[in-house]
Scaffold this active site. Structure first.
Site, PDB file in Angstrom:
ATOM      1  N   LYS A 163      37.945  40.276  36.183  1.00  0.00           N
ATOM      2  CA  LYS A 163      38.960  39.927  35.195  1.00  0.00           C
ATOM      3  C   LYS A 163      39.030  38.429  34.951  1.00  0.00           C
ATOM      4  CE  LYS A 163      39.851  44.172  34.798  1.00  0.00           C
ATOM      5  NZ  LYS A 163      38.879  44.578  35.816  1.00  0.00           N
ATOM      6  N   SER A 539      34.734  51.402  37.555  1.00  0.00           N
ATOM      7  CA  SER A 539      34.052  50.196  38.001  1.00  0.00           C
ATOM      8  C   SER A 539      32.653  50.174  37.418  1.00  0.00           C
ATOM      9  CB  SER A 539      33.972  50.178  39.528  1.00  0.00           C
ATOM     10  OG  SER A 539      33.025  49.228  39.967  1.00  0.00           O
TER      11      SER A 539
END
Length: 657
Positions: A163, A539
């Site tokens: 992120k 993921s």
């Protein structure tokens, strides 16, 4: 009872002073500067002197270094306070190397920090509800920090992971009038013996099924991250984001996936600092770098690497920040059909090399050489090297660096670099398939995605099509799903089931990442016979028949939210033509076609257990509402201010230039 004696502190702590002489010297002020400059510029110099900068050196060009640094390291590298993850543990060293290089060139470096969370650390916890929403928050703070240093002449953004790096790219993309460069934070080394950080996240599931002992789990878990810094060893979201940063032209040549902490990694920061100074001198800005051409190159390179599906959220967000057209599903389909996958890297295989081995094999520029020869790149796109991509690739092809590192890979690990980054003919021969398939069907009328290249070849038919029909096992929260996968519930997941995890999109959990499920399925014997469909995301290291981003999400009334246990689901994924469907085709003893299934779903109520997670933070609820108005997950989960204001009914006149 007598009070315990209180230890009397050293009397020296009371020797408090109220005045000091202040820094020696004089600010290099000129009459015109004092008359015309904002008061903040003058006061800034006062503070610079207070912090110890030689006042006589003030007035030179100032550059801002922003990073996602976390934790506190002693000079010998030992921890004083831990960071959230290895990805931000060593990036302070990159910032230091860049700052020293800027000083060497008579510039004044400033540094700021916006740390980031770890998606691995928050898997299966409430912390995952903040993960995707954090990206927008961090980008906002980073942009505010850039604007809060009005005298900066350029920005160097250092970031590594899932992120923090997308947030940094979004922040720099918005700085259209400034020169900006990304410095990727690199990767961890592979353990000499043991498992990578992706497989290690399945320890709990494997132990629950008796596949490993407690002692084995303890030893494997200890050594998986073989060096203290950098992103994970596989091509997950962190590594893919590094690849995309370089492919966009925002990072200097051969900087993605460098081994953290090593000299070649520090040299990358030094090269980046010099390139930033050169950009400022030549008046090259981010507006010149981030274009439709660079966006195209990034998407093509993403496909050639077989990158994380999370970049379908991040690349549109970067485009939006740069005021470029956000790519839509049709763009992704076209590029993935045209672009062959060329990289054999975890988790895709067939062998699954580590990201540091991809770096030694030539990394991003080596892959782009093949894409250039296929005519898939826009070679006129300008890069932060100061040259168009065509010249950058020509220089790479002839470089000593390329030759030396590829030879190093063969000498160190006995691996032919052409078996890691392949030409198209070899890639076809080895069975490498394209990256992403977009699905529709009566359960996903707005679409869904699967990293089709990561489906186990053993369950794919000879014509390249994955076909599955199985009963639905419906879960309205991840905790119940993982318990059933581990065999810890009254009704465990069985071979052949289709797990439907519903209510986990933005409105339900902040669109959590569900890697603990996908990793468990990958490493359990029956896992490849089980499929997973969800309105959550995965993921980048996820593998298997895992279908995510299902839209509309269940809590928005999507048909996925109307499934019941025992419903018969059909999944078809054509890995060659990159098409597919997910459909309800049975209800109890009844069997019907997809059209009839759509009709049945339209008349069903939502699942009775479907509701937002009770602990969903208000911050994330606000994020979910704003991104929904702004185009939702297919639009990159951004904040489109114009769309939000329009929805609020405000009569604002907005300058969009």
């Amino acid at each position: 009872m007598k009070n315990k004696a209180t230890k009397i502190p050293d009397a020296g702590i009371y020797n408090v002073r109220t005045h000091a002489a202040g820094p020696a010297g004089h600010l290099p002020l000129e009459p015109d500067f004092l008359r015309e400059a904002p008061s903040g510029d003058v006061f800034g110099w006062t503070q610079d002197a207070a912090m110890g900068w030689n006042p006589e050196d003030l007035g030179k060009k100032e550059f801002l270094i922003l990073s996602t640094q976390g934790g506190m390291r002693a000079p010998d590298g030992s921890p004083i306070a831990l960071g959230y993850h290895t990805g931000h543990w060593e990036v302070g060293l990159l910032a230091q190397a860049a700052a020293e290089e800027l000083k060497k060139h008579k510039a004044i470096p400033f540094a700021g920090f916006v740390s980031d969370p770890c998606d691995g650390r928050t898997q299966g916890t409430l912390g995952m509800m903040d993960s995707l929403a954090y990206r927008n928050d961090a980008a906002t703070v980073l942009r505010r920090l850039i604007r809060s240093l009005p005298t900066r002449r350029g920005v160097l953004g250092i970031a590594t992971c899932d992120k923090g790096l997308p947030a940094m790219m979004m922040a720099l993309a918005a700085q259209k009038s400034l020169p900006c460069i990304i410095v990727p934070g690199g990767v961890t080394l592979l353990p000499e013996q043991g498992e990578d950080a992706g497989k290690i996240q399945s320890l709990g599931a494997r132990f629950a099924h008796g596949l490993i002992t407690l002692e084995e789990a303890a030893e494997l878990g200890c050594r998986a991250c073989a060096s203290p810094g950098g992103g994970c060893q596989f091509l997950g979201t962190a590594a893919t984001s590094q690849v995309v940063a370089e492919a966009l032209g925002l990072a200097v040549t051969h900087s993605a996936l460098a081994p953290s902490g090593q000299p070649i990694w520090l040299e990358m920061a030094q090269r980046s600092a010099r390139a930033l100074i050169e950009m400022e001198t030549k008046q090259i800005t981010t507006r010149d770098i981030l274009t439709e051409a660079s966006l195209h190159n990034a998407m093509v390179t993403h496909a050639a690497f077989g990158g994380s599906t999370n970049l379908l959220l991040h690349i549109p967000a970067i485009a939006h920040a740069a005021r470029l057209r956000r790519p839509i599903v049709e763009d992704w389909i076209k590029i993935n059909r045209e672009t062959p996958r060329l990289v054999d890297v975890m988790p895709n295989g067939p062998v699954g090399h580590g990201t540091v081995q991809v770096f030694l094999a030539g990394g991003v520029p080596e892959v782009m050489l093949h894409l250039r020869d296929l005519g898939l790149l826009d070679l006129e796109a300008l890069t932060v090297n100061g040259d168009p991509l065509a010249e950058v690739l020509k220089q790479w092809e002839q470089s000593e660096r390329r030759q030396a590192l590829r030879q190093r890979l063969k000498a160190l690990d006995g691996i032919d670099p052409d078996d890691v980054i392949m030409d198209p003919a070899k890639a076809r021969q080895r069975g490498l398939t394209s990256t992403i398939t977009f699905l529709n069907g009566n359960l996903a009328p707005q679409g869904a995605i699967i990293k089709s290249t990561a489906i186990d070849p053993g369950v794919v038919d000879r014509d390249g099509v994955y076909r599955k029909v199985g009963p639905a096992r419906v879960f309205t929260n991840e905790r119940a799903a993982i318990a059933a996968v581990k065999g810890l519930s009254e009704n465990p997941v069985k071979a052949g089931d289709v797990i439907a995890l519903i209510g986990c999109g933005p409105m339900g959990t902040g669109m959590e990442e569900t890697y603990q499920l996908t990793s468990a399925l990958r490493y359990l014997p029956e896992g490849k016979t089980i499929a997973l469909i969800t309105d959550a995301r995965f993921s980048g290291v996820s593998t298997g028949a895992c279908i995510g981003h299902v839209g509309p999400e269940a809590l928005a009334g999507g048909p996925l939210g109307k499934l019941r246990d025992g419903d018969l689901i059909q999944i078809v994924v054509d890995r060659t033509n990159l098409t597919g469907r997910i459909d309800l085709i049975g209800d109890g003893e009844s069997r019907f076609n997809a059209e009839a299934g759509a009709y049945i779903l339209s008349r069903r109520p939502l699942h009775p257990g479907l509701r937002p997670h009770p602990d969903l933070p208000d911050d994330t609820r606000l994020w979910a509402a704003l991104q929904d108005v702004s185009g939702g997950t297919w639009g990159g989960c951004v904040y489109d201010v114009d769309a939000i204001i329009d929805r609020l009914g405000a009569n604002h006149v907005i300058d969009k230039t």
